[in-house]
Design a protein around this motif. Structure first.
Motif, PDB file in Angstrom:
ATOM      1  N   GLY A 208       1.003  -1.222  -0.008  1.00  0.00           N
ATOM      2  CA  GLY A 208       0.329   0.274  -0.016  1.00  0.00           C
ATOM      3  C   GLY A 208       0.999   1.603  -0.378  1.00  0.00           C
ATOM      4  O   GLY A 208       2.046   0.802  -0.025  1.00  0.00           O
TER       5      GLY A 208
ATOM      6  N   ASP B 196      -8.421   1.625   1.514  1.00  0.00           N
ATOM      7  CA  ASP B 196      -7.422   1.814   1.224  1.00  0.00           C
ATOM      8  C   ASP B 196      -6.872   0.434   1.971  1.00  0.00           C
ATOM      9  O   ASP B 196      -7.531  -0.127   2.244  1.00  0.00           O
ATOM     10  N   ARG B 197      -5.859   0.008   1.474  1.00  0.00           N
ATOM     11  CA  ARG B 197      -4.971  -1.504   1.762  1.00  0.00           C
ATOM     12  C   ARG B 197      -3.629  -0.853   2.056  1.00  0.00           C
ATOM     13  O   ARG B 197      -2.598  -1.136   1.002  1.00  0.00           O
ATOM     14  N   ARG B 198      -2.988  -0.947   3.223  1.00  0.00           N
ATOM     15  CA  ARG B 198      -2.206  -1.017   4.099  1.00  0.00           C
ATOM     16  C   ARG B 198      -1.696  -2.447   5.040  1.00  0.00           C
ATOM     17  O   ARG B 198      -2.131  -2.675   5.526  1.00  0.00           O
TER      18      ARG B 198
ATOM     19  N   SER C 270      -1.961  -3.614   9.765  1.00  0.00           N
ATOM     20  CA  SER C 270      -2.611  -4.372   8.698  1.00  0.00           C
ATOM     21  C   SER C 270      -4.062  -3.715   8.559  1.00  0.00           C
ATOM     22  O   SER C 270      -5.363  -3.415   9.563  1.00  0.00           O
TER      23      SER C 270
ATOM     24  N   LEU D 206      -7.498  -2.424   6.358  1.00  0.00           N
ATOM     25  CA  LEU D 206      -8.313  -2.665   4.889  1.00  0.00           C
ATOM     26  C   LEU D 206      -9.477  -2.167   4.798  1.00  0.00           C
ATOM     27  O   LEU D 206     -10.572  -2.611   5.760  1.00  0.00           O
ATOM     28  N   TRP D 207     -10.263  -1.556   4.135  1.00  0.00           N
ATOM     29  CA  TRP D 207     -11.563  -0.825   3.550  1.00  0.00           C
ATOM     30  C   TRP D 207     -11.724  -1.226   2.098  1.00  0.00           C
ATOM     31  O   TRP D 207     -10.974   0.109   1.324  1.00  0.00           O
ATOM     32  N   LEU D 208     -12.295  -2.419   1.838  1.00  0.00           N
ATOM     33  CA  LEU D 208     -12.683  -3.232   0.722  1.00  0.00           C
ATOM     34  C   LEU D 208     -14.352  -1.402   0.498  1.00  0.00           C
ATOM     35  O   LEU D 208     -14.725  -1.553   1.778  1.00  0.00           O
TER      36      LEU D 208
ATOM     37  N   PRO E  73     -13.520  -0.116   8.509  1.00  0.00           N
ATOM     38  CA  PRO E  73     -12.273  -1.116   7.163  1.00  0.00           C
ATOM     39  C   PRO E  73     -11.986  -2.153   8.950  1.00  0.00           C
ATOM     40  O   PRO E  73     -12.595  -2.423   9.921  1.00  0.00           O
ATOM     41  N   THR E  74     -11.467  -3.028   8.169  1.00  0.00           N
ATOM     42  CA  THR E  74     -10.681  -4.141   8.699  1.00  0.00           C
ATOM     43  C   THR E  74      -9.575  -3.732   9.345  1.00  0.00           C
ATOM     44  O   THR E  74      -8.281  -3.546   8.205  1.00  0.00           O
TER      45      THR E  74
END
Length: 211
Positions: free
Chosen positions: A134, A168-170, A196, A198-200, A206-207
């Motif tokens: 990311g 976001d994917r980080r 980690s 992650l927001w799909l 987010p997760t």
């Protein structure tokens, strides 16, 4: 029907006594007192809404201890990006409950910004924070005051600040220097914690995992 003449005397007496009680029970009016349940006290009858809606400021907190969990991932704002909070603003930031959080870390949120604070045993200090996946935009690293356990062991502290926004994917990693042995050196490092975020698309929030 069994004839009374064929019954032994003790059994006959028992049978006659039981029949008499049954007849009396049908003739006697129901006079039992109703069961009265005492009202609940004000302590146990407090409405659930008032218990769960307690403002954060009213909670008692020990100086230096993390604030009680108050924010959830589903409450994460998806508004326009904002500026990174100042270090002073983070001192009053409410804690946030993550998908999974390492026992050596705690997390706080201001607007869409996340700060993860971790304490690890690092005799030679913390070597690096690497963005493994990311964007590194907005990611910042800062020292946190060290912590000492009752047994005297020292835990170095680090603050990791990053924005968490829709899409976001980080993935980030905190690493310590590898110690190869006496009078020797190696550039190798040992990853100890991974963050980690992650927001799909279409997700309500987010997760975020710190492990």
């Amino acid at each position: 029907m069994i004839s009374a003449q064929k019954l032994p005397r003790p059994l006959l007496l028992t049978t006659l006594a039981g029949a008499t009680l049954a007849v009396l029970a049908t003739l006697r009016p129901a006079t039992a007192d109703p069961v009265v349940t005492p009202p609940l006290t004000s302590t146990t009858a407090m409405p659930l809404a008032s218990a769960t809606a307690m403002p954060l400021a009213s909670a008692t907190a020990t100086p230096g201890a993390p604030l009680p969990l108050s924010l959830q991932l589903t409450d994460w704002p998806a508004s326009a990006p904002s500026e990174r909070p100042t270090p002073t603003a983070w001192e009053q930031a409410p804690a946030v409950s993550l998908t999974r959080l390492h026992r050596s870390c705690r997390a706080a949120r201001l607007r869409e910004w996340l700060r993860v604070t971790c304490h690890v045993v690092a005799p030679d200090g913390i070597m690096s924070l690497r963005v493994l996946g990311g964007s590194d935009e907005g990611v910042a690293l800062a020292d946190a005051p060290p912590r000492r356990d009752p047994d005297g062991s020292k835990h170095e502290g680090v603050h990791v600040v990053l924005p968490v926004r829709p899409g976001d994917r980080r993935v980030l990693q905190i690493a310590l220097p590898e110690f190869p042995g006496l009078r020797s050196y190696t550039p190798e490092e040992n990853g100890v914690l991974v963050i980690s975020a992650l927001w799909l698309p279409g997700a309500t929030g987010p997760t975020i995992v710190v492990d």
